[in-house]
Design a protein around this motif. Structure first.
Motif, PDB file in Angstrom:
ATOM      1  N   UNK A  35     -20.470  -5.020  -1.628  1.00 35.17           N
ATOM      2  CA  UNK A  35     -20.748  -3.560  -1.640  1.00 35.17           C
ATOM      3  C   UNK A  35     -19.779  -2.668  -0.916  1.00 35.17           C
ATOM      4  N   UNK A  36     -19.449  -1.551  -1.652  1.00 32.89           N
ATOM      5  CA  UNK A  36     -18.480  -0.386  -1.128  1.00 32.89           C
ATOM      6  C   UNK A  36     -19.221   0.794  -0.853  1.00 32.89           C
ATOM      7  N   UNK A  37     -19.169   1.198   0.480  1.00 33.98           N
ATOM      8  CA  UNK A  37     -19.892   2.417   0.867  1.00 33.98           C
ATOM      9  C   UNK A  37     -18.830   3.912   0.979  1.00 33.98           C
ATOM     10  N   UNK A  38     -19.324   4.629   0.259  1.00 38.51           N
ATOM     11  CA  UNK A  38     -18.840   6.137   0.529  1.00 38.51           C
ATOM     12  C   UNK A  38     -19.624   7.159   1.299  1.00 38.51           C
ATOM     13  N   UNK A  39     -19.274   7.242   2.447  1.00 38.08           N
ATOM     14  CA  UNK A  39     -20.204   8.117   3.167  1.00 38.08           C
ATOM     15  C   UNK A  39     -19.858   9.433   2.715  1.00 38.08           C
ATOM     16  N   UNK A  40     -20.977  10.361   3.366  1.00 38.36           N
ATOM     17  CA  UNK A  40     -20.971  11.751   3.061  1.00 38.36           C
ATOM     18  C   UNK A  40     -20.516  12.447   4.648  1.00 38.36           C
ATOM     19  N   UNK A  41     -18.956  12.791   4.542  1.00 36.57           N
ATOM     20  CA  UNK A  41     -18.428  13.323   5.834  1.00 36.57           C
ATOM     21  C   UNK A  41     -18.183  14.844   5.656  1.00 36.57           C
ATOM     22  N   UNK A  79     -19.810  -6.543  11.302  1.00 36.27           N
ATOM     23  CA  UNK A  79     -18.470  -7.411  11.691  1.00 36.27           C
ATOM     24  C   UNK A  79     -17.820  -8.104  10.411  1.00 36.27           C
ATOM     25  N   UNK A  80     -16.811  -7.891  10.328  1.00 31.50           N
ATOM     26  CA  UNK A  80     -15.970  -8.619   9.237  1.00 31.50           C
ATOM     27  C   UNK A  80     -15.922  -7.649   8.109  1.00 31.50           C
ATOM     28  N   UNK A  81     -16.435  -6.288   8.144  1.00 31.46           N
ATOM     29  CA  UNK A  81     -16.333  -5.396   7.005  1.00 31.46           C
ATOM     30  C   UNK A  81     -15.042  -4.806   7.201  1.00 31.46           C
ATOM     31  N   UNK A  89      -5.241  -4.333  -3.778  1.00 35.61           N
ATOM     32  CA  UNK A  89      -4.594  -5.448  -2.697  1.00 35.61           C
ATOM     33  C   UNK A  89      -5.424  -6.098  -2.108  1.00 35.61           C
ATOM     34  N   UNK A  90      -6.902  -5.616  -1.768  1.00 39.61           N
ATOM     35  CA  UNK A  90      -7.858  -6.435  -0.936  1.00 39.61           C
ATOM     36  C   UNK A  90      -8.977  -6.830  -1.493  1.00 39.61           C
ATOM     37  N   UNK A  91      -9.326  -6.561  -2.813  1.00 42.82           N
ATOM     38  CA  UNK A  91     -10.392  -6.893  -3.505  1.00 42.82           C
ATOM     39  C   UNK A  91     -10.106  -7.787  -4.710  1.00 42.82           C
ATOM     40  N   UNK A  92     -10.474  -9.149  -4.540  1.00 44.01           N
ATOM     41  CA  UNK A  92     -10.041 -10.149  -5.700  1.00 44.01           C
ATOM     42  C   UNK A  92     -10.918  -9.897  -6.875  1.00 44.01           C
ATOM     43  N   UNK A  93     -10.597 -10.518  -7.924  1.00 40.72           N
ATOM     44  CA  UNK A  93     -11.090 -10.465  -9.300  1.00 40.72           C
ATOM     45  C   UNK A  93     -12.654 -10.964  -9.031  1.00 40.72           C
ATOM     46  N   UNK A  94     -12.578 -12.062  -8.172  1.00 38.08           N
ATOM     47  CA  UNK A  94     -14.083 -12.290  -7.804  1.00 38.08           C
ATOM     48  C   UNK A  94     -14.948 -11.796  -7.258  1.00 38.08           C
ATOM     49  N   UNK A  95     -14.555 -10.476  -6.734  1.00 40.09           N
ATOM     50  CA  UNK A  95     -15.124  -9.477  -5.811  1.00 40.09           C
ATOM     51  C   UNK A  95     -15.357 -10.044  -4.298  1.00 40.09           C
ATOM     52  N   UNK A  96     -14.377 -10.506  -3.867  1.00 38.90           N
ATOM     53  CA  UNK A  96     -14.324 -10.771  -2.620  1.00 38.90           C
ATOM     54  C   UNK A  96     -13.172 -10.050  -1.734  1.00 38.90           C
ATOM     55  N   UNK A  97     -13.293  -9.886  -0.576  1.00 42.74           N
ATOM     56  CA  UNK A  97     -12.265  -9.331   0.154  1.00 42.74           C
ATOM     57  C   UNK A  97     -11.428 -10.171   0.740  1.00 42.74           C
ATOM     58  N   UNK A  98     -10.206  -9.985   0.567  1.00 44.42           N
ATOM     59  CA  UNK A  98      -9.141 -10.975   0.904  1.00 44.42           C
ATOM     60  C   UNK A  98      -8.078  -9.956   1.702  1.00 44.42           C
ATOM     61  N   UNK A  99      -7.788 -10.200   2.991  1.00 47.79           N
ATOM     62  CA  UNK A  99      -6.552  -9.547   3.385  1.00 47.79           C
ATOM     63  C   UNK A  99      -5.349 -10.187   3.965  1.00 47.79           C
ATOM     64  N   UNK A 100      -4.594 -10.014   3.054  1.00 46.99           N
ATOM     65  CA  UNK A 100      -3.128 -10.667   3.264  1.00 46.99           C
ATOM     66  C   UNK A 100      -2.433 -10.068   4.162  1.00 46.99           C
ATOM     67  N   UNK A 101      -2.575 -10.574   5.610  1.00 44.83           N
ATOM     68  CA  UNK A 101      -1.522  -9.853   6.477  1.00 44.83           C
ATOM     69  C   UNK A 101      -0.246  -9.889   6.189  1.00 44.83           C
ATOM     70  N   UNK A 102       0.337 -10.884   5.476  1.00 44.29           N
ATOM     71  CA  UNK A 102       1.784 -10.866   5.326  1.00 44.29           C
ATOM     72  C   UNK A 102       2.131  -9.817   4.347  1.00 44.29           C
TER      73      UNK A 102
END
Ligand code: NAD
Length: 377
Positions: A2-8, A85-87, A337-350
C-alpha cells in the motif's frame, strides 16, 4: 503493498505528491494507491480523477496502513507517530529545518528519504525535485514581477510613442535563474544576468540574456558537484558594490543566488534598493534561506522606498498543477528503484541515488549530512 498519498494542503501548500496520470502507471493488482480525500483538489485533481486512475480514496487512516508514504513536505509529529515501523516516507523533508522530526522518524524505524538530497547526476535527473520545482519558481518569479510592474515588458512602437522594453536583472543563473531569463525574454524584456560560476556565462547567453561581466575573481567559485562555493566576506562586499549599478538601472531584479546548506548571500543592500526607480520590483527567490536582498521579508510582499519586494517562500505552490505534475513524476521515478516487480519494498543502500536521499533506515540515522546536522543541533 500500500502506498499512501496524504492531503497536505493548507495555508502555504497546494501541491500533491501524486497526480492521477502518474498514479495510473503505479496502481496495479499488487500495488494499491490510497489517496487521502481532496489531496489533489488545489492542484486541479478531484477525488473522482484519482478513483478513475485506480486509486482508493481514504481518510487519514492511510498513514497507519501504508508501506510507503509519498508526501510533499515533512508530516507533523502526530502524523509521523502513525507511520508503521519499516515503512518508507518520501518527501521534501527540509532536513536542516527538521532535525528533531528526522530523529523521531529514525527512532520509529521509518526509512525516510529527502528529495532535496538527490545527487545531481545524469541517472537521477528524472527524479530531481530541486530542478523541477526551481524551474517553475523561475517562471513564476517573472510573472509575479510583470503583474506588479508599472511598466510593460516588451518594447512597443505605437502611434502614441515608443515604449521602452523593461530591464530585468537576474542574479544567480542556476535552474531557476535560467528559466527566469527565458521567461522574461519571451515577454520581451531586456535581460542581464550574473552568476559567480564562470561556466554559466554561455548558458545565460544561450537563453537570450547579456552576461554581466564583473571584475571579480571567481575562478574557484564552483565545487566539484557543480555548485557555487561561498565567497569570502571581502569578495561578497566587492560583488555588492560592482552589481549596484546594474540593480539601480533595472526595473525588475530576480535573485536566486544560493549556496547549498548556507544562508543566502546578501547581495542587494538597503542603500541600493533606495536608489532604484520607484515602482521597481525585486523578486527574492532565495527568501526561504534568508534572501539575497537585505530588505526582503521572507514569506511577505512588502513595499520599501517605493520598491516592491516579493519574498514569497513557496513559489512552486503558486503553480500547483504543474508543480505537482513534475513532482509526482520525480517521485514515480524514484519509486521504480525501491519497489520490486513483485510489489515488495527493497532499499538498496549501495545504490548511489538511494544512499543520497536516505536519511534514516533500520532505526538509525544513516546519512552523513544528517548525522552532522544532528551533532550540531
Ligand atoms: P542553487 O539553487 O544552489 O543556486 C542558484 C545559483 O546561484 C547557482 O547558479 C549559483 O552559482 C548562484 N550563486 C551562488 N552564489 C552567488 C553569488 N554570490 N552571486 C551570484 N550567483 C550566485 O543552484 P541550482 O539551480 O540548484 O543548480 C546548481 C548547479 O547544479 C548548476 O550548475 C546546475 O546546472 C547543476 N544541476 C545539475 C543537474 C544534473 O543532473 N547534472 C541537475 C540540476 C542542476
Amino acid at each position: 503493498m500500500k502506498i499512501f498519498v496524504p492531503n497536505q494542503t493548507g495555508s502555504d501548500e497546494t501541491r500533491v505528491a501524486m497526480v492521477p496520470a502518474a498514479a495510473k502507471k503505479i496502481a496495479s493488482a499488487i500495488v494499491e494507491l490510497l489517496v487521502e480525500r481532496q489531496a489533489g483538489l488545489l492542484a486541479s485533481h478531484r477525488d473522482e480523477a484519482y478513483a478513475a486512475a485506480g486509486c482508493k480514496i481514504v481518510g487519514d487512516e492511510g498513514w497507519a496502513e501504508a508501506d510507503v508514504v509519498l508526501a510533499v513536505r515533512a508530516p507533523s509529529v502526530e502524523q509521523i507517530r502513525q507511520i508503521r515501523s519499516g515503512s518508507v516516507l518520501i518527501a521534501m523533508l527540509s532536513p536542516h529545518k527538521n532535525v528533531e522530526l528526522i530523529g523521531a522518524l529514525a527512532h520509529q524505524g521509518v526509512s525516510a528519504m529527502a528529495m532535496e538530497y538527490l545527487p545531481r547526476i545524469t541517472r537521477a535527473q528524472a527524479m530531481d525535485t530541486l530542478s523541477s520545482q526551481a524551474n517553475i519558481a523561475g517562471y513564476k518569479a517573472v510573472i509575479m514581477a510583470a503583474e506588479r510592474s508599472p511598466k510593460i515588458f516588451p518594447m512597443l512602437m505605437t502611434a502614441a510613442g515608443t515604449l521602452q522594453a523593461a530591464r530585468v536583472f537576474v542574479i544567480g543563473a542556476g535552474v531557476a535563474g535560467l528559466q527566469a531569463i527565458a521567461t522574461a525574454r519571451r515577454l520581451g524584456a531586456i535581460v542581464t544576468a550574473y552568476d559567480v560560476r564562470p561556466a554559466v556565462k554561455e548558458q545565460v547567453q544561450s537563453v537570450g540574456a547579456k552576461f554581466l561581466e564583473l571584475p571579480l575573481e571567481t575562478a574557484g567559485a564552483q565545487d566539484s558537484g557543480g555548485y557555487a562555493k561561498e565567497l569570502t566576506p571581502e569578495q561578497q562586499a566587492k560583488q555588492r558594490e560592482l552589481m549596484a549599478q546594474a540593480v539601480r538601472e533595472s526595473d525588475v531584479v530576480i535573485t536566486t543566488a544560493a549556496i547549498p546548506g548556507k544562508p543566502a548571500p546578501k547581495l542587494i543592500p538597503a542603500e541600493v534598493v533606495k536608489q532604484m526607480l520607484p515602482g521597481s520590483i525585486i523578486v527574492d527567490l532565495a527568501a526561504e534561506t534568508g534572501g539575497n536582498c537585505e530588505l526582503t521579508e521572507p514569506g511577505q510582499i512588502v513595499q520599501k522606498h517605493g520598491v516592491t519586494l516579493i519574498g514569497i517562500t513557496n513559489v512552486p505552490a503558486t503553480v500547483p498543477f504543474h508543480a505537482s505534475q513534475v513532482y509526482a513524476n520525480n517521485i514515480a521515478n524514484l519509486l521504480k528503484l525501491i519497489v520490486t516487480k513483485e510489489g515488495q519494498v527493497k532499499i538498496d543502500t549501495a545504490d548511489e541515488v538511494i544512499a543520497g536521499v536516505l536519511l534514516c533506515h533500520g532505526g538509525q540515522v544513516v546519512h552523513p549530512r544528517m548525522k552532522e546536522l544532528m551533532a550540531h543541533a
